[in-house]
Design a protein around this motif. Structure first.
Motif, PDB file in Angstrom:
ATOM      1  N   CYS A   7       0.835  -1.202   0.000  1.00  0.00           N
ATOM      2  CA  CYS A   7       0.000   0.000   0.000  1.00  0.00           C
ATOM      3  C   CYS A   7       0.867   1.249   0.000  1.00  0.00           C
ATOM      4  CB  CYS A   7      -0.912   0.026   1.238  1.00  0.00           C
ATOM      5  SG  CYS A   7      -2.118  -1.318   1.322  1.00  0.00           S
ATOM      6  N   GLU A   8       0.523   2.189  -0.863  1.00  0.00           N
ATOM      7  CA  GLU A   8       1.150   3.518  -0.863  1.00  0.00           C
ATOM      8  C   GLU A   8       0.215   4.446  -0.099  1.00  0.00           C
ATOM      9  OE1 GLU A   8       2.904   6.751  -0.796  1.00  0.00           O
ATOM     10  OE2 GLU A   8       4.042   5.158  -1.808  1.00  0.00           O
ATOM     11  N   MET A   9       0.657   4.903   1.068  1.00  0.00           N
ATOM     12  CA  MET A   9      -0.209   5.645   1.986  1.00  0.00           C
ATOM     13  C   MET A   9       0.094   7.136   2.077  1.00  0.00           C
ATOM     14  SD  MET A   9      -2.358   3.476   2.957  1.00  0.00           S
ATOM     15  CE  MET A   9      -2.813   1.901   3.685  1.00  0.00           C
ATOM     16  N   GLU A  10       1.134   7.622   1.424  1.00  0.00           N
ATOM     17  CA  GLU A  10       1.479   9.037   1.522  1.00  0.00           C
ATOM     18  C   GLU A  10       1.185   9.819   0.244  1.00  0.00           C
ATOM     19  OE1 GLU A  10       4.043   6.776   2.637  1.00  0.00           O
ATOM     20  OE2 GLU A  10       3.291   6.951   4.681  1.00  0.00           O
ATOM     21  N   ARG A  11       1.473   9.254  -0.886  1.00  0.00           N
ATOM     22  CA  ARG A  11       1.382   9.976  -2.155  1.00  0.00           C
ATOM     23  C   ARG A  11      -0.073  10.131  -2.608  1.00  0.00           C
ATOM     24  NH1 ARG A  11       5.323  11.129  -5.713  1.00  0.00           N
ATOM     25  NH2 ARG A  11       6.750   9.781  -4.529  1.00  0.00           N
ATOM     26  N   GLU A  12      -0.426  11.325  -3.085  1.00  0.00           N
ATOM     27  CA  GLU A  12      -1.759  11.601  -3.648  1.00  0.00           C
ATOM     28  C   GLU A  12      -2.901  11.149  -2.734  1.00  0.00           C
ATOM     29  OE1 GLU A  12      -2.322  13.346  -6.344  1.00  0.00           O
ATOM     30  OE2 GLU A  12      -0.208  13.541  -6.907  1.00  0.00           O
ATOM     31  N   GLY A  13      -2.780  11.434  -1.439  1.00  0.00           N
ATOM     32  CA  GLY A  13      -3.855  11.115  -0.503  1.00  0.00           C
ATOM     33  C   GLY A  13      -3.795   9.728   0.080  1.00  0.00           C
ATOM     34  N   GLY A  14      -2.917   8.865  -0.464  1.00  0.00           N
ATOM     35  CA  GLY A  14      -2.763   7.517   0.084  1.00  0.00           C
ATOM     36  C   GLY A  14      -3.933   6.596  -0.245  1.00  0.00           C
ATOM     37  N   GLY A  15      -3.817   5.351   0.244  1.00  0.00           N
ATOM     38  CA  GLY A  15      -4.867   4.369   0.011  1.00  0.00           C
ATOM     39  C   GLY A  15      -4.761   3.664  -1.328  1.00  0.00           C
ATOM     40  N   TRP A  16      -3.551   3.635  -1.932  1.00  0.00           N
ATOM     41  CA  TRP A  16      -3.334   3.024  -3.240  1.00  0.00           C
ATOM     42  C   TRP A  16      -2.856   1.580  -3.080  1.00  0.00           C
ATOM     43  CZ3 TRP A  16      -4.554   5.768  -7.621  1.00  0.00           C
ATOM     44  CH2 TRP A  16      -4.695   7.145  -7.482  1.00  0.00           C
ATOM     45  N   THR A  17      -3.420   0.669  -3.880  1.00  0.00           N
ATOM     46  CA  THR A  17      -3.041  -0.746  -3.863  1.00  0.00           C
ATOM     47  C   THR A  17      -2.177  -1.054  -5.082  1.00  0.00           C
ATOM     48  OG1 THR A  17      -5.117  -1.330  -2.752  1.00  0.00           O
ATOM     49  CG2 THR A  17      -3.892  -3.114  -3.802  1.00  0.00           C
ATOM     50  N   ARG A  18      -0.985  -1.583  -4.854  1.00  0.00           N
ATOM     51  CA  ARG A  18      -0.067  -1.860  -5.967  1.00  0.00           C
ATOM     52  C   ARG A  18      -0.469  -3.147  -6.686  1.00  0.00           C
ATOM     53  NH1 ARG A  18       6.162  -2.056  -4.571  1.00  0.00           N
ATOM     54  NH2 ARG A  18       5.669  -4.183  -3.878  1.00  0.00           N
ATOM     55  N   ILE A  19      -0.506  -3.075  -8.030  1.00  0.00           N
ATOM     56  CA  ILE A  19      -0.873  -4.259  -8.811  1.00  0.00           C
ATOM     57  C   ILE A  19       0.244  -4.709  -9.749  1.00  0.00           C
ATOM     58  CG2 ILE A  19      -3.310  -3.661  -8.683  1.00  0.00           C
ATOM     59  CD1 ILE A  19      -3.142  -2.802 -11.627  1.00  0.00           C
ATOM     60  N   LEU A  20       1.244  -3.842 -10.002  1.00  0.00           N
ATOM     61  CA  LEU A  20       2.372  -4.220 -10.860  1.00  0.00           C
ATOM     62  C   LEU A  20       3.643  -3.612 -10.296  1.00  0.00           C
ATOM     63  CD1 LEU A  20       3.399  -5.535 -13.496  1.00  0.00           C
ATOM     64  CD2 LEU A  20       2.993  -3.356 -14.648  1.00  0.00           C
ATOM     65  N   HIS A  21       4.694  -4.451 -10.232  1.00  0.00           N
ATOM     66  CA  HIS A  21       5.956  -3.999  -9.656  1.00  0.00           C
ATOM     67  C   HIS A  21       7.095  -4.558 -10.498  1.00  0.00           C
ATOM     68  CE1 HIS A  21       9.099  -4.162  -6.196  1.00  0.00           C
ATOM     69  NE2 HIS A  21       9.157  -3.003  -6.839  1.00  0.00           N
ATOM     70  N   ILE A  22       7.918  -3.666 -11.061  1.00  0.00           N
ATOM     71  CA  ILE A  22       9.094  -4.074 -11.823  1.00  0.00           C
ATOM     72  C   ILE A  22      10.318  -3.447 -11.175  1.00  0.00           C
ATOM     73  CG2 ILE A  22      10.289  -3.976 -14.039  1.00  0.00           C
ATOM     74  CD1 ILE A  22       7.571  -3.773 -15.401  1.00  0.00           C
ATOM     75  N   ASP A  23      11.270  -4.300 -10.787  1.00  0.00           N
ATOM     76  CA  ASP A  23      12.562  -3.838 -10.258  1.00  0.00           C
ATOM     77  C   ASP A  23      13.600  -4.868 -10.689  1.00  0.00           C
ATOM     78  OD1 ASP A  23      14.776  -2.989  -8.846  1.00  0.00           O
ATOM     79  OD2 ASP A  23      13.651  -2.476  -7.050  1.00  0.00           O
ATOM     80  N   ALA A  24      14.129  -4.660 -11.881  1.00  0.00           N
ATOM     81  CA  ALA A  24      15.003  -5.658 -12.491  1.00  0.00           C
ATOM     82  C   ALA A  24      16.226  -5.958 -11.633  1.00  0.00           C
ATOM     83  CB  ALA A  24      15.442  -5.168 -13.877  1.00  0.00           C
TER      84      ALA A  24
END
Length: 422
Positions: free
Chosen positions: A206-223
């Motif tokens: 969960c991203e809780m600080e940016r743009e009001g927070g409450g965002w659920t991550r569905i894709l993550h790329i970190d090669a």
């Protein structure tokens, strides 16, 4: 004990101190008929009083508007009932109209009664008390009756609610990061347990600080961290681990929201380029179609048919062809109509003869470089984008790394990306 139960108990306690006995019921009906009510209406009124636990003593002294509301009687009927009750005959002495142990005495005209009060008490109903001793005795008597009534109502309530379905325990696993943020506004970004759209318990970031927070991550790329690339993307290592297209023009990674419907999308992409990427330049028919490789860069879309969310473009601004330039460059190129202003573009010049990934320019990041006079670096939100879809959807989200020429002529790869929904 719930608030509703306490309120009901207090209402009954204010209007009642004892049950009406079966012996008094028939007398009550006769009194109501004397007041002018029909036998059926008198019986119904008696039933209402018994159900409400109201004795004639309370009946005679309850404010008329409240009594009329309880009995569903008219103002005239209510007045007649109260008047008749106050003039009850000897056969109605079982109504216990006298308080504090007072004795009901038949009047001289045999059509009324008086209360013979005990010492220290006075008043028509022996409701008044004299002196401190009388007050203490009266208070003790009232408290005893009150305690009896509370015990009775508690037992009655327990019996009534014994077979009611138990309320469900609150699920400790919310449905999304938005629910967590709403419940705990000070929550920090990190991993949380939620219940998925398929009703399974899962872990999400969960991203809780940016743009009001409450965002659920569905894709993550970190090669670099994972040593792998999702979907069709291919892992390469030209001095750093990156994800790029396969042998074709585009390589795709897809993601589906595990929490079900969403109406907002947020994310970012950063990467590096090699050779002569040419932004939105049209090369061949259909070049600017959303399903084709309309950009040298990264396309983020949703659903089928595809609907544009954001584009990360890469240009070669030393090229003399203006159409190769970013739309935000001092010598601007053009973006497709479906892209509009929803893009970031890296326009820093690169020498043709270097033919290597530009390690000094981290494209689309907050530290990426732009040409002199360019507006491409002015947005301080880079590399993050936010799109409000304007409706609730469950669309799959596609991230495509695209180029319209072979790797011998141009190449581009991403090192990190995250996509969130809310």
């Amino acid at each position: 004990m719930g608030l509703t139960l306490l309120s009901s108990m207090l209402l009954v306690l204010l209007t009642s101190t004892a049950f009406v006995t079966a012996q008094a019921d028939s007398c009550m009906v006769r009194l109501f008929m004397k007041a002018g009510l029909s036998q059926d209406k008198a019986a119904a009124t008696e039933k209402t009083l018994i159900t409400s636990n109201i004795t004639p003593r309370q009946l005679a002294r309850t404010p008329a508007p409240i009594l009329a509301l309880i009995l569903k009687t008219t103002a005239d009927e209510t007045e007649a009932i109260q008047t008749c009750t106050r003039r009850q005959s000897e056969e109605c002495k079982t109504f216990e109209a006298c308080e504090h142990g007072g004795k009901c005495m038949l009047g001289k005209d045999s059509s009324s009664y008086t209360c013979q009060c005990k010492e220290k008490f006075s008043g028509s109903f022996c409701e008044k008390f004299d002196g401190v001793a009388g007050q203490v005795q009266a208070l003790a008597s009232d408290m005893k009756k009150l305690l009896e009534k509370v015990n009775h109502l508690t037992a009655l309530s327990l019996r009534q609610h014994a077979n009611e379905p138990k309320p469900c325990k609150k699920d400790p696993h919310p449905r999304s990061c938005k629910d967590i943020k709403k419940e705990s506004p000070n929550s920090k970004s990190g991993t949380y347990s939620v219940r998925s759209a398929s009703d399974e318990k899962i872990k999400v970031h969960c991203e809780m600080e940016r743009e009001g927070g409450g965002w659920t991550r569905i894709l993550h790329i970190d090669a670099a961290a994972t040593n792998q690339c999702p979907g069709q993307l291919r892992l390469i290592n030209p001095g750093r681990k990156l994800c790029t297209r396969p042998s074709g023009l585009c390589g795709t990674a897809t993601a589906v929201s595990p929490i079900g419907p969403y109406s907002e999308v947020m994310g970012f992409v950063t990467g590096y380029k090699d050779k002569s990427t040419d932004c939105f330049r049209r090369i061949g028919p259909g070049r600017l179609d959303i399903d084709a490789s309309y950009v040298d860069g990264v396309s983020i879309t949703r659903g089928s048919p595809k609907k544009h969310l954001w584009t990360y473009a890469s240009s070669f601004s030393e090229d003399t062809h203006q159409e190769n330039h970013c739309p935000c460059n001092s010598i601007p190129g053009k973006s497709p109509s479906f892209v509009g202003e929803h893009y970031y573009c890296a326009d820093h010049a690169k020498l043709w003869d270097r033919w290597a990934f530009d390690s000094a320019n981290h494209m689309w990041s907050s530290t990426s470089r732009c040409d002199v006079g360019s507006k491409c670096c002015q947005d301080n939100k880079r590399p993050w984008f936010v799109r409000n879809i304007g409706q609730t959807v469950t669309d799959e989200i596609q991230l495509r790394v695209c180029l319209d020429q072979s790797v011998d002529d141009e190449q581009l790869a991403i090192d990190r990306s995250e996509i969130y929904v809310r």
